[in-house]
Design a protein around this motif. Structure first.
Motif, PDB file in Angstrom:
ATOM      1  N   SER A 178     -13.903  -4.551  10.358  1.00  0.00           N
ATOM      2  CA  SER A 178     -14.348  -3.200   9.997  1.00  0.00           C
ATOM      3  C   SER A 178     -15.705  -2.862  10.595  1.00  0.00           C
ATOM      4  O   SER A 178     -16.084  -1.706  10.665  1.00  0.00           O
ATOM      5  N   GLN A 194      -9.830   3.930   7.237  1.00  0.00           N
ATOM      6  CA  GLN A 194      -9.844   4.401   5.856  1.00  0.00           C
ATOM      7  C   GLN A 194     -11.197   4.131   5.203  1.00  0.00           C
ATOM      8  O   GLN A 194     -11.729   4.966   4.472  1.00  0.00           O
ATOM      9  N   PHE A 201      -7.054  -1.574  -1.711  1.00  0.00           N
ATOM     10  CA  PHE A 201      -6.882  -0.398  -0.868  1.00  0.00           C
ATOM     11  C   PHE A 201      -5.958   0.617  -1.524  1.00  0.00           C
ATOM     12  O   PHE A 201      -6.154   1.825  -1.377  1.00  0.00           O
ATOM     13  N   ALA A 245     -12.982  -2.503  -1.867  1.00  0.00           N
ATOM     14  CA  ALA A 245     -12.121  -2.563  -0.682  1.00  0.00           C
ATOM     15  C   ALA A 245     -12.858  -3.176   0.500  1.00  0.00           C
ATOM     16  O   ALA A 245     -12.280  -3.956   1.275  1.00  0.00           O
ATOM     17  N   SER A 301      -5.325   2.914   9.898  1.00  0.00           N
ATOM     18  CA  SER A 301      -5.902   1.579   9.794  1.00  0.00           C
ATOM     19  C   SER A 301      -6.838   1.480   8.601  1.00  0.00           C
ATOM     20  O   SER A 301      -7.438   2.467   8.166  1.00  0.00           O
ATOM     21  N   ARG A 302      -6.970   0.274   8.077  1.00  0.00           N
ATOM     22  CA  ARG A 302      -7.863   0.067   6.943  1.00  0.00           C
ATOM     23  C   ARG A 302      -9.315   0.304   7.337  1.00  0.00           C
ATOM     24  O   ARG A 302     -10.101   0.835   6.539  1.00  0.00           O
ATOM     25  N   LEU A 356     -11.696  -6.546   2.405  1.00  0.00           N
ATOM     26  CA  LEU A 356     -11.404  -6.517   3.834  1.00  0.00           C
ATOM     27  C   LEU A 356     -12.171  -7.634   4.545  1.00  0.00           C
ATOM     28  O   LEU A 356     -11.652  -8.262   5.471  1.00  0.00           O
ATOM     29  N   CYS A 413      -6.350  -7.665  -1.613  1.00  0.00           N
ATOM     30  CA  CYS A 413      -6.786  -6.652  -0.658  1.00  0.00           C
ATOM     31  C   CYS A 413      -5.849  -5.448  -0.699  1.00  0.00           C
ATOM     32  O   CYS A 413      -6.306  -4.301  -0.697  1.00  0.00           O
ATOM     33  N   ASN A 414      -4.538  -5.703  -0.729  1.00  0.00           N
ATOM     34  CA  ASN A 414      -3.566  -4.599  -0.821  1.00  0.00           C
ATOM     35  C   ASN A 414      -3.809  -3.766  -2.075  1.00  0.00           C
ATOM     36  O   ASN A 414      -3.758  -2.525  -2.043  1.00  0.00           O
ATOM     37  N   MET A 468       0.849  -1.190   0.000  1.00  0.00           N
ATOM     38  CA  MET A 468       0.000   0.000   0.000  1.00  0.00           C
ATOM     39  C   MET A 468       0.885   1.241   0.000  1.00  0.00           C
ATOM     40  O   MET A 468       1.880   1.307   0.724  1.00  0.00           O
TER      41      MET A 468
END
Length: 237
Positions: free
Chosen positions: A174, A15, A75, A51, A11-12, A55, A71-72, A1
């Motif tokens: 999340s 985000q 994001f 995203a 943090s994701r 996640l 996932c990377n 990322m």
């Protein structure tokens, strides 16, 4: 990322929360006023959805090296688009400092007379307009001290869902849930900023029957909060 800038949360999950706030604020009225192409908003929404899905997968038992890499990538694409939109369209003017706050962005300091933090407490009346929907009608607590001029730009709504008794939470990180009945607003894991007087929450179908807890604070244009309002709960019908 890619490396983040100061305005981007670390943090994701955070985000995702910021991107959701952007998606909520970027409606037909704001994109016209701020001259944002609809195609950019549509792409942001699509990247946010991708995203969110990645996640969920990367925090599940199905996680693999391939899923982690995907996932990377998801994001990275979302963050690149957020940076582009911020640098090209989130400009003051036409945006106001209060608009930046609603986007989880910090306004630049100015030489104007400083606006103090709010002094009012905020609360809400609850209604249930439909299945798994909870609507809040936001207002000041009657006994609150009147706010100084312009210090109550909007409301920060904190909330958290409590699993049903005897069950184990299996929601993605999340959407982390409460682990016990909260006793104060700072125990609530999620928040949403709004300048509207009514705010609608649409919870997943699997949350029906659970208790959701809320606590609200006023915020000024710099995101400085006022005192906590009363903690209250509602059943997701």
């Amino acid at each position: 990322m890619p490396a983040h800038k100061d305005w981007l949360p670390h943090s994701r999950a955070a985000q995702i929360d910021m991107a959701r706030d952007w998606s909520s604020v970027l409606n037909a009225a704001t994109i016209a006023a701020w001259k944002i192409p609809e195609a950019d908003v549509t792409e942001l929404d699509d990247l946010l959805t991708a995203a969110e899905e990645m996640l969920k997968l990367v925090t599940s038992k199905d996680r693999t090296e391939t899923i982690t890499a995907q996932c990377n990538e998801a994001f990275a694409a979302l963050i690149e688009k957020m940076r582009y939109i911020k640098s090209h369209y989130f400009l003051v003017p036409p945006l106001l400092n209060s608009d930046l706050v609603s986007l989880q962005l910090t306004p630049k300091e100015t030489s104007h007379t400083p606006v103090p933090p709010p002094t009012d407490q905020a609360a809400a009346d609850v209604s249930h307009p439909g299945e798994h929907l909870v609507k809040l009608r936001l207002h000041a607590v009657a006994a609150s001290t009147p706010n100084p001029h312009r210090s109550d730009y909007g409301f920060r709504i904190y909330y958290g869902v409590l699993p049903l008794p005897g069950t184990v939470s299996n929601v993605p990180i999340s959407r982390r849930e409460l682990v016990q009945v909260p006793v104060s607003g700072d125990e609530l894991p999620h928040s949403r900023f709004t300048r509207r007087r009514e705010e609608l929450f649409d919870f997943p179908q699997e949350d029906r029957g659970k208790n959701v807890y809320f606590c609200i604070r006023y915020e000024n244009a710099k995101g400085e909060p006022g005192p906590w309002g009363p903690l209250f709960s509602a059943i997701i019908s």
